[in-house]
Design a protein around this motif. Structure first.
Motif, mmCIF file in Angstrom:
data_model
loop_
_atom_site.group_PDB
_atom_site.id
_atom_site.type_symbol
_atom_site.label_atom_id
_atom_site.label_comp_id
_atom_site.label_asym_id
_atom_site.label_seq_id
_atom_site.Cartn_x
_atom_site.Cartn_y
_atom_site.Cartn_z
ATOM 1 N N PHE A 176 3.200 -6.241 13.909
ATOM 2 C CA PHE A 176 2.242 -6.724 15.390
ATOM 3 C C PHE A 176 1.906 -7.857 16.023
ATOM 4 N N CYS A 177 1.555 -8.803 14.639
ATOM 5 C CA CYS A 177 1.814 -10.086 15.146
ATOM 6 C C CYS A 177 2.385 -10.941 14.369
ATOM 7 N N GLY A 178 3.640 -10.584 13.995
ATOM 8 C CA GLY A 178 4.391 -11.183 13.151
ATOM 9 C C GLY A 178 4.126 -11.717 12.129
ATOM 10 N N ARG A 214 -3.413 -9.334 8.550
ATOM 11 C CA ARG A 214 -4.371 -9.978 9.668
ATOM 12 C C ARG A 214 -4.142 -8.907 11.042
ATOM 13 N N CYS A 215 -3.338 -8.183 11.047
ATOM 14 C CA CYS A 215 -3.644 -7.168 12.086
ATOM 15 C C CYS A 215 -3.872 -5.664 11.886
ATOM 16 N N GLY A 216 -3.203 -5.567 10.348
ATOM 17 C CA GLY A 216 -3.637 -4.110 9.829
ATOM 18 C C GLY A 216 -2.252 -3.368 10.520
ATOM 19 N N SER A 217 -0.873 -3.743 10.932
ATOM 20 C CA SER A 217 -0.236 -2.695 10.913
ATOM 21 C C SER A 217 0.769 -2.274 9.096
ATOM 22 N N SER A 218 0.909 -0.918 9.439
ATOM 23 C CA SER A 218 0.681 -0.469 8.538
ATOM 24 C C SER A 218 2.416 -0.623 8.319
ATOM 25 N N VAL A 219 3.320 -0.741 7.409
ATOM 26 C CA VAL A 219 4.198 -1.669 7.478
ATOM 27 C C VAL A 219 5.361 -0.941 6.054
ATOM 28 N N VAL A 220 4.406 -0.909 4.709
ATOM 29 C CA VAL A 220 5.863 -0.691 3.890
ATOM 30 C C VAL A 220 4.714 0.118 3.148
ATOM 31 N N ALA A 277 9.134 3.008 10.985
ATOM 32 C CA ALA A 277 10.353 3.482 11.624
ATOM 33 C C ALA A 277 9.505 2.249 12.172
ATOM 34 N N GLY A 278 8.154 2.282 13.209
ATOM 35 C CA GLY A 278 8.220 1.892 14.531
ATOM 36 C C GLY A 278 7.507 0.154 14.592
#
Length: 137
Positions: free
Chosen positions: A14-16, A78-84, A97-98
């Motif tokens: 989310f934060c890049g 930093r932002c907590g997005s689940s990425v991998v 995918a999101g």
């Protein structure tokens, strides 16, 4: 003109702060309905794309934790997005995918772990469904 253009998927959190880029076609793309995925991504399912580890370039502040004896999940510190998520024993990395820059590039092959699917969710896309994991991994 190149008849086989390179297949590239790009995305990030989310934060890049976390970015990724694929270098080859994925092994598969699945929609997982297991409770662990539900809890990890905070949704009824986790749509993810599976690659060999060396087919994904990752950069940024990823924090990993073991969600099971075989699976290690990574999120942005930093932002907590689940990425991998990684299956180290198999040399696989999955991206959610999101987090794709263009989520419309996601095309699922199947639904897995439907034995734990939420009862209010109807699967009506005609894709194969598996009570647990697909035989293809």
């Amino acid at each position: 003109m190149d008849e086989n253009p390179p297949f590239v998927l790009m995305g990030g959190c989310f934060c890049g702060g976390v970015r990724y880029r694929s270098k080859t076609r994925p092994l598969n793309a699945l929609v997982c309905h297991c409770r662990t995925c539900q809890k990890t991504v905070g949704s009824a399912f986790n749509a993810s794309i599976l690659f060999k580890d060396d087919a994904i370039e990752l950069e940024g502040g990823i924090v990993y934790y073991s969600s099971s004896p075989i699976l290690e999940r990574g999120h942005c510190g930093r932002c907590g997005s689940s990425v991998v998520a990684r299956v180290r024993s198999r040399g696989w990395t999955m991206v959610t995918a999101g987090t794709l820059d263009d989520p419309a590039q996601f095309h699922a092959d199947a639904h897995v772990w439907t034995c734990e699917k939420q009862p209010w969710l109807a699967i009506s896309d005609g894709l194969p469904t598996f009570e647990q994991m697909s035989p293809k991994g």
